[in-house]
Design a protein around this motif. Structure first.
Motif, PDB file in Angstrom:
ATOM      1  N   ASP A 357       0.851  -1.188   0.000  1.00  0.00           N
ATOM      2  CA  ASP A 357       0.000   0.000   0.000  1.00  0.00           C
ATOM      3  C   ASP A 357       0.890   1.241   0.000  1.00  0.00           C
ATOM      4  N   SER A 358       0.856   2.000  -1.083  1.00  0.00           N
ATOM      5  CA  SER A 358       1.750   3.159  -1.219  1.00  0.00           C
ATOM      6  C   SER A 358       1.497   4.219  -0.156  1.00  0.00           C
ATOM      7  N   ARG A 359       0.298   4.243   0.412  1.00  0.00           N
ATOM      8  CA  ARG A 359      -0.021   5.243   1.429  1.00  0.00           C
ATOM      9  C   ARG A 359       0.746   5.003   2.732  1.00  0.00           C
ATOM     10  N   LEU A 360       1.281   3.800   2.895  1.00  0.00           N
ATOM     11  CA  LEU A 360       2.055   3.461   4.089  1.00  0.00           C
ATOM     12  C   LEU A 360       3.540   3.305   3.786  1.00  0.00           C
ATOM     13  N   ALA A 361       3.939   3.713   2.577  1.00  0.00           N
ATOM     14  CA  ALA A 361       5.319   3.458   2.148  1.00  0.00           C
ATOM     15  C   ALA A 361       6.352   4.083   3.077  1.00  0.00           C
ATOM     16  N   ASP A 362       6.061   5.266   3.613  1.00  0.00           N
ATOM     17  CA  ASP A 362       7.010   5.953   4.488  1.00  0.00           C
ATOM     18  C   ASP A 362       6.522   6.028   5.931  1.00  0.00           C
ATOM     19  N   ASP A 363       5.493   5.294   6.252  1.00  0.00           N
ATOM     20  CA  ASP A 363       4.900   5.372   7.583  1.00  0.00           C
ATOM     21  C   ASP A 363       5.596   4.389   8.527  1.00  0.00           C
ATOM     22  N   PRO A 364       6.063   4.850   9.689  1.00  0.00           N
ATOM     23  CA  PRO A 364       6.764   3.947  10.607  1.00  0.00           C
ATOM     24  C   PRO A 364       5.859   2.939  11.293  1.00  0.00           C
ATOM     25  N   ARG A 365       4.550   3.158  11.256  1.00  0.00           N
ATOM     26  CA  ARG A 365       3.652   2.297  12.026  1.00  0.00           C
ATOM     27  C   ARG A 365       3.582   0.871  11.484  1.00  0.00           C
ATOM     28  N   LEU A 366       3.717   0.702  10.157  1.00  0.00           N
ATOM     29  CA  LEU A 366       3.645  -0.649   9.606  1.00  0.00           C
ATOM     30  C   LEU A 366       4.825  -1.506  10.046  1.00  0.00           C
ATOM     31  N   PRO A 367       6.094  -1.094   9.840  1.00  0.00           N
ATOM     32  CA  PRO A 367       7.195  -1.927  10.335  1.00  0.00           C
ATOM     33  C   PRO A 367       7.215  -2.037  11.855  1.00  0.00           C
ATOM     34  N   ALA A 368       6.746  -1.021  12.575  1.00  0.00           N
ATOM     35  CA  ALA A 368       6.702  -1.112  14.042  1.00  0.00           C
ATOM     36  C   ALA A 368       5.725  -2.183  14.489  1.00  0.00           C
ATOM     37  N   ALA A 369       4.563  -2.245  13.846  1.00  0.00           N
ATOM     38  CA  ALA A 369       3.587  -3.284  14.192  1.00  0.00           C
ATOM     39  C   ALA A 369       4.129  -4.663  13.851  1.00  0.00           C
ATOM     40  N   ARG A 370       4.786  -4.766  12.693  1.00  0.00           N
ATOM     41  CA  ARG A 370       5.362  -6.057  12.297  1.00  0.00           C
ATOM     42  C   ARG A 370       6.433  -6.481  13.289  1.00  0.00           C
ATOM     43  N   ALA A 371       7.262  -5.527  13.721  1.00  0.00           N
ATOM     44  CA  ALA A 371       8.325  -5.831  14.678  1.00  0.00           C
ATOM     45  C   ALA A 371       7.750  -6.339  15.990  1.00  0.00           C
ATOM     46  N   HIS A 372       6.703  -5.686  16.460  1.00  0.00           N
ATOM     47  CA  HIS A 372       6.085  -6.082  17.726  1.00  0.00           C
ATOM     48  C   HIS A 372       5.565  -7.520  17.661  1.00  0.00           C
ATOM     49  N   LEU A 373       4.912  -7.860  16.550  1.00  0.00           N
ATOM     50  CA  LEU A 373       4.351  -9.207  16.439  1.00  0.00           C
ATOM     51  C   LEU A 373       5.449 -10.247  16.234  1.00  0.00           C
ATOM     52  N   TRP A 374       6.476  -9.919  15.472  1.00  0.00           N
ATOM     53  CA  TRP A 374       7.588 -10.861  15.317  1.00  0.00           C
ATOM     54  C   TRP A 374       8.291 -11.082  16.659  1.00  0.00           C
ATOM     55  N   GLU A 375       8.408 -10.024  17.435  1.00  0.00           N
ATOM     56  CA  GLU A 375       9.018 -10.184  18.762  1.00  0.00           C
ATOM     57  C   GLU A 375       8.180 -11.121  19.626  1.00  0.00           C
ATOM     58  N   ARG A 376       6.881 -11.008  19.563  1.00  0.00           N
ATOM     59  CA  ARG A 376       6.000 -11.907  20.323  1.00  0.00           C
ATOM     60  C   ARG A 376       6.159 -13.354  19.882  1.00  0.00           C
ATOM     61  N   GLU A 377       6.493 -13.527  18.590  1.00  0.00           N
ATOM     62  CA  GLU A 377       6.673 -14.876  18.063  1.00  0.00           C
ATOM     63  C   GLU A 377       8.091 -15.402  18.259  1.00  0.00           C
ATOM     64  N   GLY A 378       8.971 -14.610  18.847  1.00  0.00           N
ATOM     65  CA  GLY A 378      10.348 -15.045  19.072  1.00  0.00           C
ATOM     66  C   GLY A 378      11.254 -14.873  17.878  1.00  0.00           C
TER      67      GLY A 378
END
Length: 418
Positions: A357-378
């Motif tokens: 989604d190009s609207r989130l291309a420069d938005d930090p919230r998408l990688p931050a959310a992904r990081a949080h969930l990956w951290e929960r998964e180890g």
């Protein structure tokens, strides 16, 4: 650096002074230039000479004189008769004095509706109001819209030109005209509040001046339209969200995520008011987006702890919200709620769908959310890289420090599992 008392006062007075000049003289774009020059003069002189007894009147007087000079200069430059006729000098006008207190309406609220003139596109309405009423810089407005700053500069300039050419009277809108502008007004207030609650740039996380002004204006609109459920929903959303502000910042200015916040520091009076407002609004008719977001905020605020949060209910509310509009931030928040209610893999799958989604291309919230969930998964390596990516995209120093600290925490050996 925190703003000085003079800067705080000028930020509060700026839209009031602009509203007063536009009410008295018209010429929105030229009035804004005059107000900016008056603010510069005050910022330079008041710290040295002291704040006047009537700072609003001082600013209006200085800005009015500057506006007269600008209009005379414009008359000298523009030779055609039709242009000269349109640019009437202030002393030739018949209207109440600019520093005359309006009896039935707040100048800032009238200015808010003026900026949402139907001759403007919805995007220009919101952009111009954020600039003139909310006091945001053009760069901040651009980030709020996820567009380049140059695009926003052109959009704001076109908005000013349209208002100037429209000849619109500075007065509260009534009837159908008011209804036509209300959606843009509410969106403006929402974006002003959002910028204050999680500022896009700068050293601090919050801009309490913007959140307070957004809440103040929302209360004015609610007083004007007490039976409109979306107006009520927006005010409730602001109160419920702002209630958490004292716990969002740690002792050293660091960001504290909601799951780690001391909930005893949340403002109980605002939570009670917000819950009462949204509880009264929801049964009134068609449920709108602000009511749904307020309901989500209420579920968070009423949970005694992070672990006790009703994520299933939040997920269901986000799913209704997703059905109303194609908003990538809503989709992102829904994915996080799904992860919390149904497991991280389900949330990560939804986040993967947002990657293009190009609207989130420069938005930090998408990688931050992904990081949080990956951290929960180890998945420590993937999480660390995503936190770094989010930090690189963020323009807010407090957010950058938080995201980099999360990444640093994952750089060492994993903690023991026993």
């Amino acid at each position: 650096m925190p703003e000085t008392p003079t800067e705080d006062l000028l930020r509060e007075l700026a839209p009031q002074v602009l509203g007063a000049l536009v009410r008295r003289f018209g010429h929105f774009d030229t009035a804004e230039d005059a107000v900016q020059e008056a603010l510069i003069a005050a910022a330079d002189g008041w710290p040295r000479d002291g704040v006047p007894d009537n700072p609003r009147g001082w600013l209006i007087t200085v800005a009015s004189r500057r506006l007269t000079d600008l209009l005379r200069r414009e008359q000298a430059r523009m030779r055609r008769e039709d242009t000269v006729a349109r640019w009437t000098l202030p002393e030739q006008r018949h209207a109440p004095a600019a520093d005359h207190e309006a009896a039935d309406a707040d100048d800032t609220l009238i200015l808010l509706f003026l900026c949402c003139h139907p001759a403007l596109s919805p995007a220009s309405q919101i952009a111009l109001t954020l600039r003139a009423v909310g006091g945001l810089s053009t760069a901040e407005v651009a980030r709020a819209f996820l567009v380049p700053e140059a695009t926003m500069t052109r959009r704001i300039s076109r908005g000013k030109q349209r208002i100037r050419d429209s000849g619109l009277r500075f007065a509260p809108p009534t009837g159908p005209e008011r209804a036509d502008r209300l959606a843009a007004v509410l969106h403006v207030l929402y974006l002003v509040f959002t910028e204050g609650y999680a500022r896009t740039a700068g050293p601090g996380l919050l801009r309490a001046d913007l959140t307070a002004e957004a809440i103040r204006l929302a209360r004015l609109v609610h007083r004007l339209l007490p039976d409109d459920p979306e107006v009520t929903g927006l005010l409730a959303l602001m109160l419920l969200t702002d209630a958490r502000a004292p716990a969002r910042i740690g002792a050293h200015g660091e960001l504290v995520p909601m799951a780690e916040q001391d909930r005893t520091r949340w403002r109980a009076d605002q939570i009670a008011e917000g819950v009462e407002l949204i509880t009264g609004a929801l049964p009134r008719g068609v449920v709108g987006a602000y009511q749904l977001q307020a309901a989500i905020a209420a579920v968070h605020d009423e949970a005694p702890s992070a672990a006790a949060t009703d994520w299933a209910q939040i997920t269901a509310l986000y799913e209704v919200l997703l059905g109303m509009s194609d908003n990538p931030v809503v989709a992102l928040n829904h994915a996080v709620a799904v992860a919390m209610s149904r497991g991280a893999p389900a949330g990560l799958a939804l986040l993967a769908d947002l990657a293009d989604d190009s609207r989130l291309a420069d938005d930090p919230r998408l990688p931050a959310a992904r990081a949080h969930l990956w951290e929960r998964e180890g998945e420590r390596v993937a999480a660390r890289e995503a936190y770094r990516m989010a930090a690189a995209r963020s323009t807010n120093l407090a957010q950058q420090r938080y995201l980099n600290a999360r990444a640093d925490r994952l750089a060492g050996d994993p903690p023991p599992t026993d």
